[in-house]
Design an enzyme around this catalytic site. Structure first.
Site, PDB file in Angstrom:
ATOM      1  N   GLU A 184      23.977  41.725  27.297  1.00  0.00           N
ATOM      2  CA  GLU A 184      24.489  42.108  28.586  1.00  0.00           C
ATOM      3  C   GLU A 184      25.167  43.305  28.547  1.00  0.00           C
ATOM      4  O   GLU A 184      25.897  43.697  27.528  1.00  0.00           O
ATOM      5  CB  GLU A 184      25.393  40.811  29.059  1.00  0.00           C
ATOM      6  CG  GLU A 184      24.936  39.787  29.432  1.00  0.00           C
ATOM      7  CD  GLU A 184      25.998  38.689  29.892  1.00  0.00           C
ATOM      8  OE1 GLU A 184      27.155  39.239  30.641  1.00  0.00           O
ATOM      9  OE2 GLU A 184      25.883  37.454  30.019  1.00  0.00           O
ATOM     10  N   HIS A 236      27.613  42.054  23.949  1.00  0.00           N
ATOM     11  CA  HIS A 236      27.681  42.267  25.569  1.00  0.00           C
ATOM     12  C   HIS A 236      28.491  43.619  25.582  1.00  0.00           C
ATOM     13  O   HIS A 236      29.561  43.547  25.069  1.00  0.00           O
ATOM     14  CB  HIS A 236      28.372  41.255  26.085  1.00  0.00           C
ATOM     15  CG  HIS A 236      27.406  40.053  26.131  1.00  0.00           C
ATOM     16  ND1 HIS A 236      27.539  38.918  26.673  1.00  0.00           N
ATOM     17  CD2 HIS A 236      26.238  39.807  25.523  1.00  0.00           C
ATOM     18  CE1 HIS A 236      26.433  37.956  26.623  1.00  0.00           C
ATOM     19  NE2 HIS A 236      25.755  38.689  25.949  1.00  0.00           N
ATOM     20  N   ARG A 277      16.500  37.231  30.947  1.00  0.00           N
ATOM     21  CA  ARG A 277      17.401  36.008  30.552  1.00  0.00           C
ATOM     22  C   ARG A 277      17.696  35.009  31.655  1.00  0.00           C
ATOM     23  O   ARG A 277      18.356  35.458  32.631  1.00  0.00           O
ATOM     24  CB  ARG A 277      18.607  36.853  29.944  1.00  0.00           C
ATOM     25  CG  ARG A 277      19.515  36.087  29.221  1.00  0.00           C
ATOM     26  CD  ARG A 277      20.553  37.064  28.492  1.00  0.00           C
ATOM     27  NE  ARG A 277      21.702  36.358  27.830  1.00  0.00           N
ATOM     28  CZ  ARG A 277      23.037  36.257  28.428  1.00  0.00           C
ATOM     29  NH1 ARG A 277      23.157  36.816  29.457  1.00  0.00           N
ATOM     30  NH2 ARG A 277      23.948  35.545  27.637  1.00  0.00           N
ATOM     31  N   ASN A 290      26.018  31.321  25.764  1.00  0.00           N
ATOM     32  CA  ASN A 290      26.550  32.718  26.162  1.00  0.00           C
ATOM     33  C   ASN A 290      28.016  32.933  25.625  1.00  0.00           C
ATOM     34  O   ASN A 290      28.902  31.868  25.682  1.00  0.00           O
ATOM     35  CB  ASN A 290      26.448  32.371  27.636  1.00  0.00           C
ATOM     36  CG  ASN A 290      26.881  33.759  28.170  1.00  0.00           C
ATOM     37  OD1 ASN A 290      26.374  34.940  28.030  1.00  0.00           O
ATOM     38  ND2 ASN A 290      28.051  33.899  28.946  1.00  0.00           N
ATOM     39  N   GLU A 291      28.459  33.826  25.063  1.00  0.00           N
ATOM     40  CA  GLU A 291      29.758  34.336  24.871  1.00  0.00           C
ATOM     41  C   GLU A 291      30.517  33.278  24.276  1.00  0.00           C
ATOM     42  O   GLU A 291      31.460  32.742  24.808  1.00  0.00           O
ATOM     43  CB  GLU A 291      30.410  34.924  26.025  1.00  0.00           C
ATOM     44  CG  GLU A 291      29.717  36.264  26.510  1.00  0.00           C
ATOM     45  CD  GLU A 291      30.269  36.905  27.877  1.00  0.00           C
ATOM     46  OE1 GLU A 291      30.965  36.202  28.379  1.00  0.00           O
ATOM     47  OE2 GLU A 291      29.452  37.689  28.562  1.00  0.00           O
ATOM     48  N   TRP A 309      23.178  42.608  33.254  1.00  0.00           N
ATOM     49  CA  TRP A 309      23.571  41.876  34.044  1.00  0.00           C
ATOM     50  C   TRP A 309      23.928  42.193  35.399  1.00  0.00           C
ATOM     51  O   TRP A 309      24.624  43.375  35.560  1.00  0.00           O
ATOM     52  CB  TRP A 309      25.002  41.118  33.405  1.00  0.00           C
ATOM     53  CG  TRP A 309      25.608  40.099  34.264  1.00  0.00           C
ATOM     54  CD1 TRP A 309      26.242  40.146  35.181  1.00  0.00           C
ATOM     55  CD2 TRP A 309      25.431  38.666  33.995  1.00  0.00           C
ATOM     56  NE1 TRP A 309      26.684  38.800  35.740  1.00  0.00           N
ATOM     57  CE2 TRP A 309      26.001  37.989  34.897  1.00  0.00           C
ATOM     58  CE3 TRP A 309      24.557  37.935  32.931  1.00  0.00           C
ATOM     59  CZ2 TRP A 309      26.001  36.528  35.025  1.00  0.00           C
ATOM     60  CZ3 TRP A 309      24.620  36.264  33.137  1.00  0.00           C
ATOM     61  CH2 TRP A 309      25.241  35.897  34.262  1.00  0.00           C
ATOM     62  N   TYR A 366      30.671  46.059  28.043  1.00  0.00           N
ATOM     63  CA  TYR A 366      31.429  46.082  29.093  1.00  0.00           C
ATOM     64  C   TYR A 366      32.667  47.034  28.938  1.00  0.00           C
ATOM     65  O   TYR A 366      32.415  48.172  28.148  1.00  0.00           O
ATOM     66  CB  TYR A 366      32.022  44.749  29.839  1.00  0.00           C
ATOM     67  CG  TYR A 366      30.728  44.065  30.298  1.00  0.00           C
ATOM     68  CD1 TYR A 366      30.221  44.245  31.513  1.00  0.00           C
ATOM     69  CD2 TYR A 366      30.387  42.927  29.480  1.00  0.00           C
ATOM     70  CE1 TYR A 366      29.265  43.351  32.009  1.00  0.00           C
ATOM     71  CE2 TYR A 366      29.296  42.270  30.018  1.00  0.00           C
ATOM     72  CZ  TYR A 366      28.499  42.298  31.418  1.00  0.00           C
ATOM     73  OH  TYR A 366      27.515  41.758  31.527  1.00  0.00           O
TER      74      TYR A 366
END
Length: 536
Positions: A249, A220, A77, A153-154, A278, A222
């Site tokens: 991610e 993503h 990516r 992205n995001e 990431w 986290y």
């Protein structure tokens, strides 16, 4: 609730200071969606196993492409910018694609300009991101076998995350109307973590808005995804809907919490979901620990680098090179049928299943447990699984099916039949009070306070409260005085260290904030440690 921005934004700081979708009737070009899978033009299933590389801020680190490939990745990516930072020109992007192809990597090109729109100063809209892609059309069209377009992205922060749905549909429509037939990847709002479930709940309509039916959704993971229950619930939602998902991610640690990378990776492998960690190198702003190598040196793997490349369910063990590079033909051999499962440790709400393992010409990557309607009720990477959340005094007939990395599925095993035991008499009482408010026609929020009382004669040294939110309601993390996890509408609240002890007759209070749509109502049944509670 305000969530901390993701690792990609920390790098930004350094540098700048069950609905099934019908298959479409069209001739696929290059990489495309088939059911829940990404497949190549020859029909081979392709599962992404790779990392992100911050090319836009480190454009001279072109040796990273070969170094990432050498460590086993099949995808890369690549972070690009269309103007929020120094723009990556068409010639630069053409070189990026060339580097990916030379190193036999599938190239996921992402526009980082949109990161945190609505909350992060300077962020671009998805519409502006599409302008950038249209400007690159001359170097991207014809690369559909090798390139995935990650639009932005995001693309939305935590402010007005609901705007994501329309903005994403419009972005996809513009790309298609401008002749792009590539596989499109779309990131979730809430800094990619979708904790308000906007992407999850609107993914089917977004997918249907793509005239090519060639969109994959990217979550993503986290700090929002710090428990196995949260990870599995999110994966389950897309699996039930029959929609394609990748983990675009994730990390092994983060400033907003400690993600459960072991479950992320294990479940991605078990379910045939791609993942992209990431990130390769160059992180700053306090998250330097997310570098996989130190100073872009492939011989200096960090703890995170060792984990994602060489650890259990890591890239080395699970990545398969794209068939377009290897020249291989599609693997069409299905695993053998698993043995008939056996049930043990049957309780009112759970059971353990085990079975004789399947074999495959390459490797078995996981198993799915199917109910009488052929719906997947559980998945496992081994030949056993522990089921939870079953209904007391209910007969179940369950079968097991194996799958391999190419997406081939075995025949289902013979069913095992068992009946859960009767739930014990409850020794608890729950008082649930809520204060709902209206923010528009048929939508609003609420604050719920729950009092849990031990009505038994013996003290409790720990407790777990379970209940189901009515349709249209969502819980807004994290709640208070308990650890809340959500799977669909099912909520589990577990005591904290200071309120786990409940004396006979003792009570404790917990609560959370939530959202409702349609009309508001309160849950009506609760269990404490799997025992039913009275509510009056």
């Amino acid at each position: 609730m305000k969530r901390v921005a993701l690792a990609s934004i920390a790098l930004l700081v350094l540098v700048s200071s069950a609905l099934m979708i019908a298959e479409p009737a069209y001739a696929a070009t290059g990489l495309h969606v088939s059911g829940r899978n990404i497949v190549e033009a020859n029909g081979s299933t392709f599962v992404m196993r790779g990392v992100s590389h911050a090319h836009t801020w480190y454009p001279t680190q072109t040796s990273s492409f070969a170094n990432i490939k050498a460590l086993g990745a099949n995808s890369l990516r690549v972070v690009l910018s269309g103007g929020r930072w120094t723009p990556n020109t068409a010639s630069d992007v053409a070189n990026v694609v060339s580097l990916c192809k030379a190193n036999k990597l599938i190239c996921v090109l992402e526009n980082h300009d949109t990161t945190g729109y609505g909350e992060q100063s300077g962020a671009y809209t998805l519409d502006q991101a599409v302008d950038y892609w249209i400007g690159l059309k001359s170097v991207l069209v014809g690369q559909e076998d090798y390139v995935v377009i990650n639009i932005g992205n995001e693309p939305i922060g935590n402010n007005d995350a609901a705007q994501w749905t329309t903005a994403t549909k419009n972005a996809i429509t513009r790309l298609r109307s401008n002749g792009f037939q590539h596989l499109i990847m779309v990131d979730a709002p809430n800094w990619g973590q979708d904790w308000q479930f906007v992407m999850r709940d609107n993914a089917a309509s977004v997918y249907a808005a793509d005239t090519a039916r060639n969109t994959v959704f990217s979550i993503h993971m986290y700090g929002v995804f710090d428990t196995a229950a949260e990870i599995n619930a999110y994966f389950d939602a897309f699996q039930t809907a029959g929609l394609p998902l990748v983990v675009g991610e994730f990390g092994f640690n983060h400033s907003d919490g400690n993600p459960d990378e072991d479950t992320i990776m294990a479940q991605a492998v078990a379910r045939g979901i791609g993942y992209l960690g990431w990130s390769w190198s160059g992180n700053g702003g306090g998250v330097e620990y997310l570098d996989m190598v130190t100073n872009f040196n492939p011989s200096a793997l960090t703890t995170w680098g060792q984990r994602i490349f060489n650890g259990a369910n890591g890239i080395v063990a699970t990545a398969r090179e794209a068939a377009i590079y290897s020249g291989g033909t599609a693997d069409t051999v299905a695993p053998t049928t698993p043995g008939t499962p056996s049930a043990s440790n049957v309780t009112a709400t759970g059971a353990t299943l085990s079975w004789t393992a399947s074999t495959d010409n390459v490797a078995v990557t996981g198993y799915d447990v199917l109910n009488a309607s052929n719906a997947v009720v559980a998945s496992s990477v081994t030949n056993s699984v522990t089921l939870t959340g079953l209904t007391p005094s209910t007969q179940y007939a369950l079968r097991v099916r194996a799958r391999d990395a190419a997406g081939n599925q075995s025949s289902a095993s013979t069913a095992v039949t068992f009946t859960t035991t009767t739930a014990p008499t409850g020794t608890c009482k729950v008082v649930y009070t809520a204060s709902p408010w209206t923010e528009g026609t048929g939508v609003g929020g609420f604050t719920a306070n729950i009092t849990v009382t031990n009505t038994g004669t013996s003290p409790l040294s720990g407790w777990t409260l379970k209940f189901t939110l009515p349709s249209g309601q969502t819980l807004t993390p994290p709640g208070w005085s308990a650890t809340f996890t959500v799977s669909g509408q099912a909520v589990t609240a577990t005591n904290l260290s200071y309120n786990g002890g409940l004396a006979a007759g003792g009570s404790t209070g917990i609560g959370f904030n939530g959202r409702w749509s349609g009309s508001y109502s309160s849950p009506t049944s609760f269990t404490l440690n799997n025992n039913p509670c009275t509510t009056s």
